[in-house]
Structures are given as structure tokens and as C-alpha cells.
Design a protein around this motif. Sequence first.
Motif, mmCIF file in Angstrom:
data_model
loop_
_atom_site.group_PDB
_atom_site.id
_atom_site.type_symbol
_atom_site.label_atom_id
_atom_site.label_comp_id
_atom_site.label_asym_id
_atom_site.label_seq_id
_atom_site.Cartn_x
_atom_site.Cartn_y
_atom_site.Cartn_z
ATOM 1 N N ASN A 26 0.842 -1.196 0.000
ATOM 2 C CA ASN A 26 0.000 0.000 0.000
ATOM 3 C C ASN A 26 0.878 1.248 0.000
ATOM 4 O O ASN A 26 1.459 1.607 1.031
ATOM 5 C CB ASN A 26 -0.930 0.013 1.210
ATOM 6 C CG ASN A 26 -1.999 1.096 1.116
ATOM 7 O OD1 ASN A 26 -1.830 2.107 0.453
ATOM 8 N ND2 ASN A 26 -3.115 0.876 1.782
ATOM 9 N N PRO A 27 0.998 1.940 -1.144
ATOM 10 C CA PRO A 27 1.884 3.108 -1.214
ATOM 11 C C PRO A 27 1.415 4.276 -0.357
ATOM 12 O O PRO A 27 2.209 5.171 -0.050
ATOM 13 C CB PRO A 27 1.854 3.471 -2.704
ATOM 14 C CG PRO A 27 0.557 2.933 -3.205
ATOM 15 C CD PRO A 27 0.341 1.657 -2.432
ATOM 16 N N GLY A 86 0.529 1.313 -9.363
ATOM 17 C CA GLY A 86 -0.430 0.983 -8.322
ATOM 18 C C GLY A 86 -0.869 2.211 -7.553
ATOM 19 O O GLY A 86 -0.334 3.306 -7.733
ATOM 20 N N ALA A 87 -1.841 2.027 -6.672
ATOM 21 C CA ALA A 87 -2.360 3.134 -5.873
ATOM 22 C C ALA A 87 -2.984 2.578 -4.599
ATOM 23 O O ALA A 87 -3.321 1.384 -4.507
ATOM 24 C CB ALA A 87 -3.386 3.942 -6.654
ATOM 25 N N VAL A 110 -4.368 -1.267 -4.723
ATOM 26 C CA VAL A 110 -4.224 -2.093 -5.921
ATOM 27 C C VAL A 110 -2.748 -2.036 -6.301
ATOM 28 O O VAL A 110 -2.256 -0.977 -6.707
ATOM 29 C CB VAL A 110 -5.096 -1.580 -7.080
ATOM 30 C CG1 VAL A 110 -4.818 -2.396 -8.340
ATOM 31 C CG2 VAL A 110 -6.572 -1.656 -6.722
ATOM 32 N N PRO A 111 -1.993 -3.121 -6.165
ATOM 33 C CA PRO A 111 -0.558 -3.082 -6.443
ATOM 34 C C PRO A 111 -0.215 -2.783 -7.898
ATOM 35 O O PRO A 111 0.824 -2.185 -8.172
ATOM 36 C CB PRO A 111 -0.082 -4.486 -6.050
ATOM 37 C CG PRO A 111 -1.120 -4.992 -5.111
ATOM 38 C CD PRO A 111 -2.415 -4.402 -5.586
ATOM 39 N N ASN A 112 -1.087 -3.210 -8.826
ATOM 40 C CA ASN A 112 -0.763 -3.008 -10.241
ATOM 41 C C ASN A 112 -2.036 -2.962 -11.072
ATOM 42 O O ASN A 112 -2.816 -3.913 -11.074
ATOM 43 C CB ASN A 112 0.155 -4.128 -10.747
ATOM 44 C CG ASN A 112 0.614 -3.887 -12.172
ATOM 45 O OD1 ASN A 112 0.623 -2.755 -12.645
ATOM 46 N ND2 ASN A 112 1.017 -4.938 -12.858
ATOM 47 N N PHE A 113 -2.249 -1.833 -11.760
ATOM 48 C CA PHE A 113 -3.407 -1.689 -12.630
ATOM 49 C C PHE A 113 -3.153 -2.244 -14.030
ATOM 50 O O PHE A 113 -4.099 -2.471 -14.790
ATOM 51 C CB PHE A 113 -3.778 -0.204 -12.769
ATOM 52 C CG PHE A 113 -4.400 0.378 -11.537
ATOM 53 C CD1 PHE A 113 -5.730 0.136 -11.227
ATOM 54 C CD2 PHE A 113 -3.659 1.173 -10.685
ATOM 55 C CE1 PHE A 113 -6.310 0.676 -10.101
ATOM 56 C CE2 PHE A 113 -4.228 1.724 -9.546
ATOM 57 C CZ PHE A 113 -5.556 1.475 -9.252
#
Length: 326
Positions: free
Chosen positions: A41-42, A160-161, A176-179
Motif C-alpha cells: 500500500n503506497p 499501483g495506488a 491495488v498493487p498493479n493496474f
Amino acid sequence: MIKSIKKIALSLLVIFGCVLSSSAQKEPQYTQYMYNIGSFNPAYVGTTETVEITGLYRAQWLDIEGAPRTIRAGANFPLGNEVNGLGLNIVNDQLGPVTQTYVDGAYSFQFRVSDGAKLSFGVDAGGSFLNLDFSKGTFENPGEPILDKQSVSKFYFTVGAGAFLYGNNWYLGASVPNFLNDGVYDDEIAGIVEDKIQYNFIGGYVFNLSDNLRFKPAFLINMLKGAPLNVNASANFLIKNTITAGVSYRFDNAFSGLLGVQISDAVFAGLSYDYVTNSLGKYNNGTPEFIMKFKLGASRSGNKANKANKKNAKGKPKQVDTPRFF
């Protein structure tokens, strides 16, 4: 179809099946997720009290050759304005002949939503280095075109976001680690590694039971299309701000014990051990996971308290909050 890796007792096909059905996730799996939030989670990277550096090693399913091995190094850099944060995340994840190394940088922005809560938003961007080494296995159909190559190496971008809402004794997060999913692979490797969007949800609450004892239940939920829901629930005690002890349960997968020691104000070491409860359990001796966290510099809350103490030098000093338990 992969039949075996060296002298492995179970085929790699079984391992892949267990990863998809029991782990229910594409991203690396962690038992000590409550101490490792910045990995997935950034938005978390700017919320820490000080600069934090984390190192983790996970050896999944001991005694199964080719089973997952994960190494993670990460750093969280909260900036002095208490609004922005930066992060760095490096993860090496190996499963049989497949090795992926993720490298990404994160940025977060937070603001106060009430007297007792802040909301942080974060984004990360980077890439994954994917390597498949077919010399590590033997195959039923060696004539297949892709198997004519000893190795395949690819790089693909990741974006990600996440969001992280928290107070002094609680937190909730989603990420979401990677869209970027299916379209990033070419036909050569799409049949072996299929990327899908994963959703992560995390939360925890800290109960102050006494001056020397705190209790924190927490959860992590991973959602991945085409796989069962992956639900982790844990309960940890913090004793005299020094010893952490608890248990964790990954539904239909594993039961875990956790133990940690705050070696000094700046250093924390943690260990967990998973006992596998599904059908794969009889083929392995569990999963150990080690984590180390290092805090650099004085905490922001400590700096605030010191300033307040100077202002109130004639009276009683302001009490400094105990370390945040997440």
C-alpha cells in the motif's frame, strides 16, 4: 506441462495450483503483513513516525524444492511537512523456474480529516523483471516452441495506488498493487504468467489494556479474479513496549504463531511460523518468515512533544505518546 523440478516430490503444476487456489493472490504473501504495510500500500509510506527501513525473508513450504522464496527490502520516508512521503520497495519472488523482481517508488499525500484521524493517498510506479529458466525443470512435451529456449527474460511496467485512513490507535487501508494487467505480456509467456488486478484491504485496532499491555486485532484481505478470497486475521499483544506475541490464521490455508522483540528504540525483529492446514501440509514442514525494521532519526511526535516541553518548562512536561503499534 511442467512435470518435475530436479528431484521435487510434487510437480510444479501442483505448486502453481496450490498458489492459485490456496494463496489466492498474485502478489507475494506475507504473514507479518501488519509490520509490512508499505510493501502493498503506497499510501502508508508517509504515515510513519520516522524514516523506516524494512527487510524480510520468507521461505514458503519447507522441504518442497522449487517452492516460493521471497526477499523484500523497503523504505518509508515521511517528509518534514507531515504531508508528503516517499517510499522504495524491492521484492524478489522465486517459484521454481520463475523469478520476478519488483522495483517501485512510491509517493503519498495526506491530510487531516478530523482531530483524531488522517487520510493518506499514495501511488507507486516501477516495473517487474521476469525470468523463466527452463533448465531447472524436465517436461513432458520438450518439443513445444517455448521450451526450445533455455530462458526467457522480460520487463514490464507496474502502476499501483492506495488509500490509508488512520488515527492514533486504528487504521484502514485499500490498495491495488498493479493496474496494468493482461496486455503487458506477449504471446510467448502469456500462457505461463497471467497478470490480473489484485485488491488488498487491511485494518487494525489497538486496545490499551494497561500501561504495559496493548492488544491489536488486524486483518488483511486479498481479492484476485478467478481465485478464492484470501482472508488473514491476526491478534497480537505488545508487552511493555518490548515484546510482541500473537497468532494469525489464513482461512483454509495456515495457522501461524508470531513473536517479535523491540531490540532498541530503533530496531525491531520479528519471526512468524506457518503451519499449513490444507492438503499440502503433509508434504512440508511449514513456512518461517523473518522481518527486521530500523527507525532512523527522531519521531515527528517526539519533536512536537519536545517543543511543547520547552514551552511548558515551568509546569509539568507534556507526556510523550508510546510508540504507534502499526
